[in-house]
Design a protein around this motif. Sequence first.
Motif, PDB file in Angstrom:
ATOM      1  N   ILE A  92       0.854  -1.182   0.000  1.00 13.34           N
ATOM      2  CA  ILE A  92       0.000   0.000   0.000  1.00 13.34           C
ATOM      3  C   ILE A  92       0.890   1.232   0.000  1.00 13.34           C
ATOM      4  O   ILE A  92       1.691   1.430   0.930  1.00 13.34           O
ATOM      5  CB  ILE A  92      -0.935   0.001   1.227  1.00 13.34           C
ATOM      6  N   ARG A  93       0.757   2.028  -1.043  1.00 10.31           N
ATOM      7  CA  ARG A  93       1.525   3.261  -1.174  1.00 10.31           C
ATOM      8  C   ARG A  93       3.034   3.044  -0.996  1.00 10.31           C
ATOM      9  O   ARG A  93       3.724   3.808  -0.336  1.00 10.31           O
ATOM     10  CB  ARG A  93       1.021   4.291  -0.162  1.00 10.31           C
ATOM     11  N   ASP A  94       3.501   1.958  -1.578  1.00  7.10           N
ATOM     12  CA  ASP A  94       4.925   1.642  -1.595  1.00  7.10           C
ATOM     13  C   ASP A  94       5.524   1.389  -0.223  1.00  7.10           C
ATOM     14  O   ASP A  94       6.759   1.404  -0.069  1.00  7.10           O
ATOM     15  CB  ASP A  94       5.730   2.761  -2.296  1.00  7.10           C
ATOM     16  N   HIS A  95       4.706   1.137   0.791  1.00  6.84           N
ATOM     17  CA  HIS A  95       5.251   0.813   2.111  1.00  6.84           C
ATOM     18  C   HIS A  95       5.933  -0.561   2.052  1.00  6.84           C
ATOM     19  O   HIS A  95       5.348  -1.543   1.584  1.00  6.84           O
ATOM     20  CB  HIS A  95       4.145   0.791   3.170  1.00  6.84           C
ATOM     21  N   GLY A  96       7.158  -0.643   2.533  1.00  5.27           N
ATOM     22  CA  GLY A  96       7.908  -1.893   2.514  1.00  5.27           C
ATOM     23  C   GLY A  96       8.698  -2.127   1.249  1.00  5.27           C
ATOM     24  O   GLY A  96       9.408  -3.130   1.147  1.00  5.27           O
ATOM     25  N   VAL A  97       8.596  -1.217   0.284  1.00  6.03           N
ATOM     26  CA  VAL A  97       9.326  -1.348  -0.974  1.00  6.03           C
ATOM     27  C   VAL A  97      10.641  -0.575  -0.867  1.00  6.03           C
ATOM     28  O   VAL A  97      10.650   0.606  -0.524  1.00  6.03           O
ATOM     29  CB  VAL A  97       8.498  -0.822  -2.165  1.00  6.03           C
ATOM     30  N   THR A  98      11.742  -1.246  -1.175  1.00  5.46           N
ATOM     31  CA  THR A  98      13.058  -0.610  -1.115  1.00  5.46           C
ATOM     32  C   THR A  98      13.281   0.240  -2.355  1.00  5.46           C
ATOM     33  O   THR A  98      12.949  -0.171  -3.471  1.00  5.46           O
ATOM     34  CB  THR A  98      14.161  -1.675  -1.014  1.00  5.46           C
ATOM     35  N   ALA A  99      13.831   1.417  -2.168  1.00  2.44           N
ATOM     36  CA  ALA A  99      14.121   2.303  -3.299  1.00  2.44           C
ATOM     37  C   ALA A  99      15.207   1.690  -4.188  1.00  2.44           C
ATOM     38  O   ALA A  99      16.048   0.914  -3.732  1.00  2.44           O
ATOM     39  CB  ALA A  99      14.570   3.672  -2.787  1.00  2.44           C
TER      40      ALA A  99
END
Length: 343
Positions: A270-277
């Motif tokens: 959800i809204r890039d939470h937990g996604v590494t840049a």
Amino acid sequence: MSNATSFPNMPPVPLPSGGLMPVASSATSRSTPPAQRRTVSPQRFYTSPGLVQGGATPVGAMPGTYGMVAERGRTVREQRCDVSNVVIVDSVVAGVGASTLAAILARELNERGLKCVLVDADLQGGGLDVLLGVENEDGSRLGEISAPLGTIDGKALLRELPVWDGVPLLSCDPWKTENPQSWEVQACIRALSQVRSAVIVDMGQWNGLQDLTELRQAIRITVVEMTVLGLARAKANMQSQRNLSDPIGEHDAATQEREFLVGMQPRGTIRDHGVTAVEEAAEYLDCDITAFITTDAKLCSELLEGLGLRKPNRANAKAIATLADLIQEALGEKSVNHGTRSA
């Protein structure tokens, strides 16, 4: 002096067949019949790579070749696998989108003028024909092909394959047929590479294909999930694979130019939470992230409904085009300029 002592002990005499014929005294020969000499009959056989017991190589065998013909003691070595136009797509774990990426890349390259063929070598998962909605199309599947000598007619095989969106597909359906041997998979890839400009291979996690050392020299795309756990798994896998392919630690620039990492956004975030840049991932893995693929809810839902694989959204299409440009360059197809990079 008796006949038994007139002949000292002599070493056994090697036979052409590989056996040993003992040299006995005349007294012994009277009491026991002579050992019958074995002959070498004409035969055809294949030694699969990496399956030699005890690390010993049979006489005349050449590990890593497709086949070998032995007739009356003479061996003929066949040509080694040329993987210069083979593109491997793999992943550390299942379910991150490697099969989808392989299919989209094959279609993209085919639309640019490269004659591509798509091979499903995920022997554990398989089902690429189901994913693409062509499971009911007539044609050969990987489990139906036999290559006991490791040789296949590429043109004949290509004619028997179903076609998805202009791309011939050699799929693997392990729930229908028994999985092929590893050298049979390699033989299919080799045969198709001789009749097509590019062979895009979905390798999954290389299950059952670890002994195919030649394919580790192909152009390689590794799909990485852009999470902390996904990156940690990817780093460990990259190091182990590098040790296998380069045991002396000379990972040169030429090899790096044929290896690409594609970051995949995990589903369900959800809204890039937990996604590494991308920048953080590249720094952690100490290599560039070639492309970043975001989740496409509509594409995923259509795949689950069995409607096939449509075109990706605009952001992902741009990422695929960038990846295809790099693959074209690695294939030596710089003159084809249908992509985003200048020729």
